[in-house]
Design a protein around this motif. Sequence first.
Motif, PDB file in Angstrom:
ATOM      1  N   LEU A 126      12.673  -0.437  -7.342  1.00  8.31           N
ATOM      2  CA  LEU A 126      11.939  -1.239  -6.376  1.00  8.31           C
ATOM      3  C   LEU A 126      11.153  -2.368  -7.048  1.00  8.31           C
ATOM      4  CD1 LEU A 126      11.513  -1.303  -3.328  1.00  8.31           C
ATOM      5  CD2 LEU A 126       9.527   0.134  -3.648  1.00  8.31           C
ATOM      6  N   ALA A 127      10.585  -2.084  -8.198  1.00  9.30           N
ATOM      7  CA  ALA A 127       9.766  -3.081  -8.896  1.00  9.30           C
ATOM      8  C   ALA A 127      10.613  -4.152  -9.574  1.00  9.30           C
ATOM      9  CB  ALA A 127       8.874  -2.403  -9.925  1.00  9.30           C
ATOM     10  N   SER A 128      11.817  -3.800  -9.997  1.00  9.95           N
ATOM     11  CA  SER A 128      12.658  -4.778 -10.700  1.00  9.95           C
ATOM     12  C   SER A 128      13.802  -5.226  -9.811  1.00  9.95           C
ATOM     13  CB  SER A 128      13.213  -4.152 -11.979  1.00  9.95           C
ATOM     14  OG  SER A 128      14.082  -3.087 -11.658  1.00  9.95           O
ATOM     15  N   THR A 129      13.452  -5.893  -8.759  1.00  8.25           N
ATOM     16  CA  THR A 129      14.453  -6.359  -7.807  1.00  8.25           C
ATOM     17  C   THR A 129      15.291  -7.478  -8.416  1.00  8.25           C
ATOM     18  OG1 THR A 129      14.735  -6.936  -5.503  1.00  8.25           O
ATOM     19  CG2 THR A 129      13.023  -8.091  -6.657  1.00  8.25           C
ATOM     20  N   PRO A 137      16.358  -2.707  -3.337  1.00  8.72           N
ATOM     21  CA  PRO A 137      15.514  -3.818  -3.804  1.00  8.72           C
ATOM     22  C   PRO A 137      14.297  -4.026  -2.903  1.00  8.72           C
ATOM     23  CG  PRO A 137      17.442  -4.673  -2.662  1.00  8.72           C
ATOM     24  CD  PRO A 137      17.600  -3.171  -2.743  1.00  8.72           C
ATOM     25  N   ALA A 138      13.274  -4.609  -3.475  1.00 12.89           N
ATOM     26  CA  ALA A 138      12.067  -4.920  -2.715  1.00 12.89           C
ATOM     27  C   ALA A 138      12.383  -5.991  -1.682  1.00 12.89           C
ATOM     28  CB  ALA A 138      10.977  -5.404  -3.654  1.00 12.89           C
ATOM     29  N   ARG A 162      11.650 -13.345  -7.800  1.00 12.43           N
ATOM     30  CA  ARG A 162      10.436 -13.078  -7.025  1.00 12.43           C
ATOM     31  C   ARG A 162      10.030 -14.262  -6.165  1.00 12.43           C
ATOM     32  NH1 ARG A 162       5.000 -10.792  -9.705  1.00 12.43           N
ATOM     33  NH2 ARG A 162       3.864 -10.504  -7.791  1.00 12.43           N
ATOM     34  N   GLN A 218       7.260  -9.718  -1.839  1.00  8.85           N
ATOM     35  CA  GLN A 218       6.483  -9.747  -3.072  1.00  8.85           C
ATOM     36  C   GLN A 218       5.428  -8.651  -3.063  1.00  8.85           C
ATOM     37  OE1 GLN A 218       4.812 -13.591  -3.905  1.00  8.85           O
ATOM     38  NE2 GLN A 218       6.750 -14.656  -3.583  1.00  8.85           N
ATOM     39  N   GLN A 234       6.982  -5.385  -3.989  1.00  2.81           N
ATOM     40  CA  GLN A 234       7.328  -5.370  -5.406  1.00  2.81           C
ATOM     41  C   GLN A 234       6.073  -5.153  -6.266  1.00  2.81           C
ATOM     42  OE1 GLN A 234       9.120  -8.980  -6.902  1.00  2.81           O
ATOM     43  NE2 GLN A 234      10.267  -7.868  -8.429  1.00  2.81           N
TER      44      GLN A 234
END
Length: 62
Positions: free
Chosen positions: A47-50, A2-3, A54, A6, A9
């Motif tokens: 990585l983008a959809s943690t 996960p990121a 957010r 922010q 992400q």
Amino acid sequence: MPALSQAQQKAAGAALAAKRGEAPTSSLKGASLEMYKVMTEKELEELASTDTARRNLPEHKT
């Protein structure tokens, strides 16, 4: 993976859009360009959809 911030992400999301052909590669710079070059589409998706919302992520990792 996960990121952790922010910013991370957002960079992954920009790289993912370019990888899919939804955004021009010329619009990438810095971290997003490097992510585009070295990561697979699946890695960028992760990585983008943690999972963490957010708003709970710091703007930048300390």
